[in-house]
Design an enzyme around this catalytic site. Structure first.
Site, mmCIF file in Angstrom:
data_model
loop_
_atom_site.group_PDB
_atom_site.id
_atom_site.type_symbol
_atom_site.label_atom_id
_atom_site.label_comp_id
_atom_site.label_asym_id
_atom_site.label_seq_id
_atom_site.Cartn_x
_atom_site.Cartn_y
_atom_site.Cartn_z
ATOM 1 N N HIS A 108 0.855 -1.184 0.000
ATOM 2 C CA HIS A 108 0.000 0.000 0.000
ATOM 3 C C HIS A 108 0.901 1.248 0.000
ATOM 4 O O HIS A 108 1.406 1.650 1.054
ATOM 5 C CB HIS A 108 -0.904 0.024 1.243
ATOM 6 C CG HIS A 108 -1.938 -1.051 1.276
ATOM 7 N ND1 HIS A 108 -3.033 -1.051 0.439
ATOM 8 C CD2 HIS A 108 -2.053 -2.161 2.058
ATOM 9 C CE1 HIS A 108 -3.778 -2.111 0.700
ATOM 10 N NE2 HIS A 108 -3.211 -2.798 1.669
ATOM 11 N N HIS A 118 -0.944 -6.716 -5.137
ATOM 12 C CA HIS A 118 -0.969 -7.984 -4.408
ATOM 13 C C HIS A 118 -0.353 -9.048 -5.295
ATOM 14 O O HIS A 118 -0.539 -9.052 -6.518
ATOM 15 C CB HIS A 118 -2.412 -8.367 -4.063
ATOM 16 C CG HIS A 118 -2.609 -9.818 -3.793
ATOM 17 N ND1 HIS A 118 -3.081 -10.691 -4.760
ATOM 18 C CD2 HIS A 118 -2.377 -10.565 -2.678
ATOM 19 C CE1 HIS A 118 -3.154 -11.903 -4.250
ATOM 20 N NE2 HIS A 118 -2.738 -11.860 -2.998
ATOM 21 N N ASN A 120 0.725 -13.446 -4.968
ATOM 22 C CA ASN A 120 0.744 -14.649 -4.154
ATOM 23 C C ASN A 120 1.132 -15.819 -5.025
ATOM 24 O O ASN A 120 0.634 -15.967 -6.137
ATOM 25 C CB ASN A 120 -0.641 -14.885 -3.524
ATOM 26 C CG ASN A 120 -0.734 -16.213 -2.794
ATOM 27 O OD1 ASN A 120 -0.960 -17.252 -3.384
ATOM 28 N ND2 ASN A 120 -0.546 -16.157 -1.498
ATOM 29 N N VAL A 121 2.058 -16.635 -4.526
ATOM 30 C CA VAL A 121 2.366 -17.915 -5.178
ATOM 31 C C VAL A 121 2.408 -18.970 -4.082
ATOM 32 O O VAL A 121 2.948 -18.736 -2.999
ATOM 33 C CB VAL A 121 3.692 -17.879 -5.959
ATOM 34 C CG1 VAL A 121 3.529 -17.089 -7.250
ATOM 35 C CG2 VAL A 121 4.832 -17.278 -5.133
ATOM 36 N N HIS A 157 0.024 -5.496 -17.454
ATOM 37 C CA HIS A 157 -0.507 -6.666 -18.143
ATOM 38 C C HIS A 157 0.506 -7.269 -19.109
ATOM 39 O O HIS A 157 0.457 -8.473 -19.370
ATOM 40 C CB HIS A 157 -1.817 -6.317 -18.842
ATOM 41 C CG HIS A 157 -2.998 -6.395 -17.920
ATOM 42 N ND1 HIS A 157 -3.656 -7.573 -17.657
ATOM 43 C CD2 HIS A 157 -3.603 -5.452 -17.164
ATOM 44 C CE1 HIS A 157 -4.632 -7.365 -16.796
ATOM 45 N NE2 HIS A 157 -4.622 -6.081 -16.476
ATOM 46 N N ARG A 272 -1.528 -17.512 11.604
ATOM 47 C CA ARG A 272 -1.094 -16.383 12.417
ATOM 48 C C ARG A 272 -1.817 -15.126 11.936
ATOM 49 O O ARG A 272 -1.616 -14.669 10.812
ATOM 50 C CB ARG A 272 0.419 -16.208 12.299
ATOM 51 C CG ARG A 272 0.979 -15.153 13.259
ATOM 52 C CD ARG A 272 2.502 -15.246 13.280
ATOM 53 N NE ARG A 272 3.065 -14.323 14.243
ATOM 54 C CZ ARG A 272 3.453 -13.083 13.940
ATOM 55 N NH1 ARG A 272 3.330 -12.633 12.707
ATOM 56 N NH2 ARG A 272 3.971 -12.300 14.858
#
Length: 312
Positions: A108, A118, A120-121, A157, A272
């Site tokens: 942010h 964001h 994520n893997v 992209h 967590r």
């Protein structure tokens, strides 16, 4: 050598799992280093253990020159029973033991002209009560601007497409659509951002090729995001732009708490809390039924950017 998962006739060994872990730890380090260079500040390091098994390393920065709040987390957890969020589309795995690892990040920025992002893997192995273990990969990267810039959207992209090109021309359009569909606030009938790539429960290729796809997504994050961040961090802004940023951040919070499967997985697996809720922005606001005036840059975000569009 012990086999820990099968899919499409391929096997994953403990050595394979170790290679995934090694890659993820290296990816976390490289991304943090790149972001520290841009911000000039340092990410704290918080290593934690999970009572049920496993643990992780959280890297977090708050109050930076560029990044108001950002986290880049590595986790590797084990459990005796897959949570409902993971078995919703795989009911045959209800009650299965699991091992899951991944890197997840949210950034942010302070400047309203710089977009939130964001990535994520992740990799998961499940051992059902009956039958052989199965494995799959997942992940993706998406961009959430507050003010739209066509050059940023095209650059983002293009990086997402470049990550997919080695695996066939049809993959990027499929992963882009999945991203548009997933990061969509159904209760508001609007996208969270301008998308990117998203895949889950992926084991359509061999283990080696599926792992390569996950690596490619992770390795294209910094080339996709860093140039955009550097272009926007020094743009002058006023309280008007800041207020709009805080208002739109509310959509980010709504999606993560209501719809995001990763957040649900963390809650349901006794993860967590600080680690999976680090995605929340530090400041946010809501306004009742607010709509920007037509013709303003704020209105253009809805009409020109928060739409399913082919950018490249």
């Amino acid at each position: 050598m012990k086999e820990v998962g099968t899919s499409k006739g391929t096997l994953a060994t403990r050595n394979d799992v170790a290679l995934v872990r090694e890659f993820l730890l290296g990816l976390q380090h490289n991304i943090v280093s790149s972001l520290e260079t841009i911000d000039g500040g340092s990410f704290i390091r918080d290593q934690w253990q999970r009572p049920e098994g496993g643990g992780g390393i959280s890297r977090l920065i708050e109050g930076g020159r560029v990044i108001e709040r950002g986290g880049v987390n590595f986790s590797h957890v084990l459990g005796s029973k897959l949570p409902p969020s993971a078995t919703a589309v795989r009911p045959e795995l209800a009650g299965a033991k699991f091992e899951a690892m991944g890197v997840s990040l949210v950034i942010h920025p302070l400047n309203p002209y710089a977009p939130t992002t964001h990535m994520n893997v992740r990799f998961l192995i499940a051992t059902p009560l009956e039958g052989d273990p199965v494995w799959w990969f997942g992940g993706g990267m998406d961009l959430t601007p507050y003010y739209g810039f066509t050059e940023d959207a095209v650059h983002w992209h293009q990086a997402a497409k470049d990550a997919c090109v080695p695996f066939g021309d049809e993959l990027y359009p499929r992963l882009k659509k999945q991203c548009d569909d997933y990061f969509f606030l159904k209760h508001r009938q609007e996208p969270r951002g301008i998308g990117g790539t998203f895949f889950d429960d992926f084991s359509a290729l061999s283990f080696e090729e599926s792992f390569a796809l996950m690596r490619s997504i992770g390795e294209h994050f910094v080339p996709g995001y860093a140039p955009i961040l550097q272009r926007r961090i020094d743009m002058p802004y006023s309280q008007r732009e800041r207020d709009w940023q805080l208002y739109r951040r509310g959509r980010y919070v709504e999606f993560n708490l209501v719809w995001d499967r990763g957040t649900h997985f963390g809650l349901q697996s006794n993860g967590r809390t600080e680690a999976f809720l680090m995605s929340m922005p530090p400041l946010v606001s809501w306004r009742y039924d607010y709509k920007p005036e037509p013709g303003t840059p704020e209105a253009a975000l809805y009409t020109d950017f928060l739409i399913a569009k082919e950018w490249v």
